[in-house]
Design an enzyme around this catalytic site. Structure first.
Site, PDB file in Angstrom:
ATOM      1  N   TYR A 101       9.346   7.335 -36.028  1.00  0.00           N
ATOM      2  CA  TYR A 101       8.343   6.869 -35.072  1.00  0.00           C
ATOM      3  C   TYR A 101       7.398   8.023 -34.772  1.00  0.00           C
ATOM      4  O   TYR A 101       7.825   9.162 -34.574  1.00  0.00           O
ATOM      5  CB  TYR A 101       9.027   6.422 -33.776  1.00  0.00           C
ATOM      6  CG  TYR A 101       8.063   6.112 -32.654  1.00  0.00           C
ATOM      7  CD1 TYR A 101       7.693   4.800 -32.354  1.00  0.00           C
ATOM      8  CD2 TYR A 101       7.509   7.143 -31.883  1.00  0.00           C
ATOM      9  CE1 TYR A 101       6.809   4.527 -31.330  1.00  0.00           C
ATOM     10  CE2 TYR A 101       6.614   6.875 -30.866  1.00  0.00           C
ATOM     11  CZ  TYR A 101       6.268   5.565 -30.599  1.00  0.00           C
ATOM     12  OH  TYR A 101       5.372   5.299 -29.586  1.00  0.00           O
ATOM     13  N   GLU A 189       0.188   4.124 -32.412  1.00  0.00           N
ATOM     14  CA  GLU A 189       1.612   4.160 -32.723  1.00  0.00           C
ATOM     15  C   GLU A 189       1.836   3.843 -34.194  1.00  0.00           C
ATOM     16  O   GLU A 189       1.242   2.897 -34.704  1.00  0.00           O
ATOM     17  CB  GLU A 189       2.301   3.082 -31.879  1.00  0.00           C
ATOM     18  CG  GLU A 189       3.627   3.460 -31.329  1.00  0.00           C
ATOM     19  CD  GLU A 189       4.181   2.352 -30.443  1.00  0.00           C
ATOM     20  OE1 GLU A 189       4.608   2.647 -29.330  1.00  0.00           O
ATOM     21  OE2 GLU A 189       4.175   1.179 -30.861  1.00  0.00           O
TER      22      GLU A 189
END
Ligand code: GDP
Ligand code: MN
Length: 395
Positions: A101, A189
């Site tokens: 991530y 993101e």
């Protein structure tokens, strides 16, 4: 304003962040065509303004053009997380070695930009943050400060990248930061950032949200086909109705209908309801003067919401008058009735008169007002909140 994955990926690509080759399609035949042109297995992803598509069946794989067509057909004919699918991003399927991530957001408490990585990707970051916070590393940067390569490299190192990979991942973080600032983003993101089996790092997903108030500074987005839009896709039918009526309104997931006077009272009411163990079904503000028409619309939004079991009303007459408020509500009750119990308190400007009007009507028409409890300033707001929670539990 949230961007679709394919829009965010266009920006990624402009800023040199690696993405897999893909194409946005609107028909199953186009999906087949692209898969054929690519000549490799593909992943088909529903383009909706929501994450968690994988779990909800919005991400499908196909190893042949025929299969791509079939999967695209399936996606286009169903709703994913309640959203109709009008577009599909068909991407080359990556062979995953590991998922990470990488995200950037604003820390509103400390006025910083936060860049964070997580050694576990593809899952909800909030979940990991709770379960294993040691898997997350953050770097906070002042809003007028740069994000330097050494910072990117330190995040890359945390992810376990070495040598050239470390520099490549570091560069992705630096580019993502540039993109974040250049677009006045609130969030960018990459989840997951994929390490492929042949050792490349690629953004497999892209999520971006841009500050609405800064959109006027970004004509380049419209030039790229990223049009300013209201987030209709995210609004419930009731929220759309409320917007049409000019009433600030949000659906929440509880069962107590909130009928407040004024935004401040609305927020406080929601806090009180939570405090006493209840859950509000909505947030609402009267959005201007409480004309009888507007009051009627507010009550209709609550009465027609099947989730609402009881209504919490707290009117504070500031500039507006409680007697006008009372007359408006009484008019609605006489014309439409109310299928839910309501506890209603009036304070502020001529509240005594408001309460008197209600009590008089209640005596004259007990059948219409039997589910309605009227209070004035003598009953503390705490008691009204508790009562609303009780009424919802009983219903
Ligand atoms: P989200 O669920 O809405 O966040 O959608 P994502 O785009 O993140 O996809 C969900 C999951 O599908 C990812 O976490 C991956 O595990 C998987 N996935 C997405 N793209 C690919 C790909 O190209 N190859 C493989 N093998 N898996 C993928
Ligand atoms: Mn994702």
């Amino acid at each position: 304003m949230r961007l679709y994955e394919y829009e965010a990926k266009k920006l990624f690509s402009k800023f040199g962040i690696p993405i897999s080759s893909g194409e946005v399609v609107e028909t199953a035949e186009q999906a087949r065509g692209f898969a054929e042109k690519l000549g490799k297995p593909v992943v088909l992803k529903a383009q909706i303004l929501s994450g968690g598509r994988g779990k909800a069946g919005g991400v499908k794989f196909a190893s042949s053009p025929q299969e791509a067509k079939k999967k695209a057909d399936e996606l286009l004919s169903t709703k994913i997380k309640g959203f109709p699918v009008n577009r599909i991003l068909v991407d080359e399927k990556l062979n995953i070695e590991r998922e990470f991530y990488l995200g950037i957001t604003l820390d509103r408490v400390n006025y910083k930009i936060v860049v964070l990585v997580c050694s576990e990707g593809g899952v909800e970051i909030e979940e990991v943050a709770k379960r294993s916070p040691d898997k997350i590393k953050r770097i906070s940067v002042d809003v007028d400060q740069s994000f330097y390569p050494f910072m990117g490299n330190s995040l890359a190192g945390f992810m376990g990248a070495k040598g050239d990979s470390l520099k490549n991942v570091g560069k992705i973080a630096v580019s993502l930061f540039k993109l974040f600032k250049a677009c006045d983003a609130k969030l960018v993101e990459i989840n997951p950032l994929i390490l492929t089996q042949d050792g490349k790092y690629v953004a497999a997903d892209a999520r971006m949200s841009i500050d609405d108030d800064a959109l006027f500074r970004h004509p380049e987005l419209a030039e790229m086909g990223i049009e300013k839009r209201h987030e209709e896709g995210e609004m419930t039918d009731r929220e759309k109705q409320a917007r049409e009526w000019g009433i600030p309104y949000l659906d929440l997931d509880g069962d107590i209908g909130m009928f407040p006077g004024g935004a401040g009272f609305g927020i406080m009411g929601n806090d009180f309801i939570h405090y006493y163990g209840g859950k509000p079904a909505n947030f609402m503000d009267s959005g201007g003067g409480p004309t009888p028409e507007r009051l009627a619309k507010m009550l209709i939004l609550l009465d027609e919401n099947p989730n609402v079991k009881a209504i919490f009303g707290a009117r504070f007459g500031g500039i507006s008058r409680c007697d006008d408020f009372a007359k408006g509500v009484v008019m609605f009750l006489k014309e439409h009735g109310l299928s839910k119990p309501m506890v209603l308190r009036m304070t502020g400007n001529v509240w005594q008169e408001g309460v008197r009007i209600f009590r008089e009507e209640q005596e004259a028409h007990p059948e219409i007002f039997k589910n309605i409890e009227i209070h004035g300033i003598e009953t503390p707001i705490e008691d009204i909140s508790k009562r609303a929670v009780e009424l919802a539990k009983k219903a």
